[in-house]
Design a protein around this motif. Sequence first.
Motif, short mmCIF file in Angstrom:
data_model
loop_
_atom_site.label_atom_id
_atom_site.label_comp_id
_atom_site.label_asym_id
_atom_site.label_seq_id
_atom_site.Cartn_x
_atom_site.Cartn_y
_atom_site.Cartn_z
N LEU A 1 -13.61 7.37 8.30
CA LEU A 1 -12.81 6.15 8.22
C LEU A 1 -12.40 5.92 6.77
O LEU A 1 -13.24 5.94 5.87
CB LEU A 1 -13.62 4.95 8.73
N GLN A 2 -11.11 5.74 6.56
CA GLN A 2 -10.58 5.39 5.24
C GLN A 2 -9.91 4.03 5.36
O GLN A 2 -9.26 3.74 6.36
CB GLN A 2 -9.53 6.42 4.79
N THR A 3 -10.07 3.21 4.37
CA THR A 3 -9.45 1.89 4.35
C THR A 3 -8.48 1.81 3.18
O THR A 3 -8.83 2.18 2.06
CB THR A 3 -10.52 0.78 4.23
N TYR A 4 -7.27 1.34 3.46
CA TYR A 4 -6.25 1.20 2.43
C TYR A 4 -5.72 -0.23 2.49
O TYR A 4 -5.46 -0.75 3.57
CB TYR A 4 -5.09 2.16 2.66
N ARG A 5 -5.53 -0.84 1.36
CA ARG A 5 -4.93 -2.17 1.29
C ARG A 5 -3.59 -2.00 0.59
O ARG A 5 -3.54 -1.52 -0.55
CB ARG A 5 -5.83 -3.12 0.54
N THR A 6 -2.52 -2.40 1.25
CA THR A 6 -1.20 -2.14 0.70
C THR A 6 -0.49 -3.38 0.17
O THR A 6 0.57 -3.27 -0.40
CB THR A 6 -0.31 -1.47 1.77
N GLY A 7 -1.03 -4.55 0.38
CA GLY A 7 -0.39 -5.75 -0.15
C GLY A 7 0.62 -6.35 0.78
O GLY A 7 0.62 -6.10 1.98
N ASP A 8 1.51 -7.14 0.22
CA ASP A 8 2.45 -7.93 1.03
C ASP A 8 3.87 -7.38 1.06
O ASP A 8 4.77 -8.02 1.59
CB ASP A 8 2.50 -9.36 0.49
N SER A 9 4.11 -6.22 0.49
CA SER A 9 5.47 -5.69 0.48
C SER A 9 5.51 -4.32 1.15
O SER A 9 4.50 -3.63 1.23
CB SER A 9 5.98 -5.58 -0.96
N ASP A 10 6.69 -3.96 1.65
CA ASP A 10 6.87 -2.65 2.26
C ASP A 10 6.65 -1.57 1.21
O ASP A 10 7.10 -1.71 0.07
CB ASP A 10 8.29 -2.51 2.82
N MET A 11 5.95 -0.53 1.59
CA MET A 11 5.69 0.54 0.64
C MET A 11 5.38 1.83 1.37
O MET A 11 5.09 1.83 2.56
CB MET A 11 4.51 0.20 -0.27
N VAL A 12 5.49 2.93 0.66
CA VAL A 12 5.06 4.24 1.14
C VAL A 12 3.79 4.58 0.39
O VAL A 12 3.76 4.56 -0.84
CB VAL A 12 6.15 5.31 0.89
N LEU A 13 2.74 4.86 1.12
CA LEU A 13 1.45 5.24 0.54
C LEU A 13 1.18 6.69 0.87
O LEU A 13 1.09 7.05 2.05
CB LEU A 13 0.34 4.34 1.10
N ASP A 14 1.09 7.53 -0.12
CA ASP A 14 0.90 8.96 0.06
C ASP A 14 -0.58 9.26 0.33
O ASP A 14 -1.43 9.02 -0.52
CB ASP A 14 1.39 9.70 -1.18
N LEU A 15 -0.88 9.78 1.51
CA LEU A 15 -2.25 10.11 1.91
C LEU A 15 -2.56 11.60 1.77
O LEU A 15 -3.61 12.05 2.20
CB LEU A 15 -2.49 9.69 3.36
N THR A 16 -1.66 12.35 1.17
CA THR A 16 -1.80 13.80 1.11
C THR A 16 -3.12 14.23 0.48
O THR A 16 -3.83 15.08 1.04
CB THR A 16 -0.63 14.42 0.32
N ASP A 17 -3.49 13.68 -0.66
CA ASP A 17 -4.72 14.10 -1.34
C ASP A 17 -5.96 13.80 -0.50
O ASP A 17 -6.88 14.61 -0.43
CB ASP A 17 -4.84 13.44 -2.71
N ASP A 18 -5.98 12.63 0.16
CA ASP A 18 -7.12 12.29 1.01
C ASP A 18 -7.22 13.23 2.20
O ASP A 18 -8.31 13.67 2.57
CB ASP A 18 -7.04 10.85 1.49
N CYS A 19 -6.10 13.56 2.81
CA CYS A 19 -6.09 14.49 3.94
C CYS A 19 -6.51 15.88 3.50
O CYS A 19 -7.31 16.55 4.18
CB CYS A 19 -4.72 14.52 4.60
N ALA A 20 -6.00 16.32 2.36
CA ALA A 20 -6.36 17.65 1.85
C ALA A 20 -7.84 17.74 1.54
O ALA A 20 -8.49 18.75 1.82
CB ALA A 20 -5.53 17.97 0.60
N SER A 21 -8.40 16.67 0.99
CA SER A 21 -9.83 16.65 0.69
C SER A 21 -10.66 16.75 1.98
O SER A 21 -11.65 17.48 2.04
CB SER A 21 -10.17 15.36 -0.06
#
Length: 84
Positions: A5-25
């Motif tokens: 389980l990974q938890t990400y907090r992105t805030g109140d605006s639209d954004m792109v969050l790159d998960l590549t490094d977490d997936c690769a790990s």
Amino acid sequence: MRSELQTYRTGDSDMVLDLTDDCASFVSREGDGLLHVFVPHATAGIAILETGAGSDDDLLAALRDLLPADDRWRHQHGTPGHGR
């Protein structure tokens, strides 16, 4: 099968969050198999795209055009445009 389980907090605006490094790990500790990424929230999504060179902004612009953040939506609680 192994889950993490990974938890990400992105805030109140639209954004792109790159998960590549977490997936690769995660997959670096495994052999052959499949990686399943799941977002358990109605106002989040997963897109597979090449990041950088403007593609992040293009994706966000397309979503803003397709689903404007205004008061046209029947599902209206929270901030304006929440139902989109």
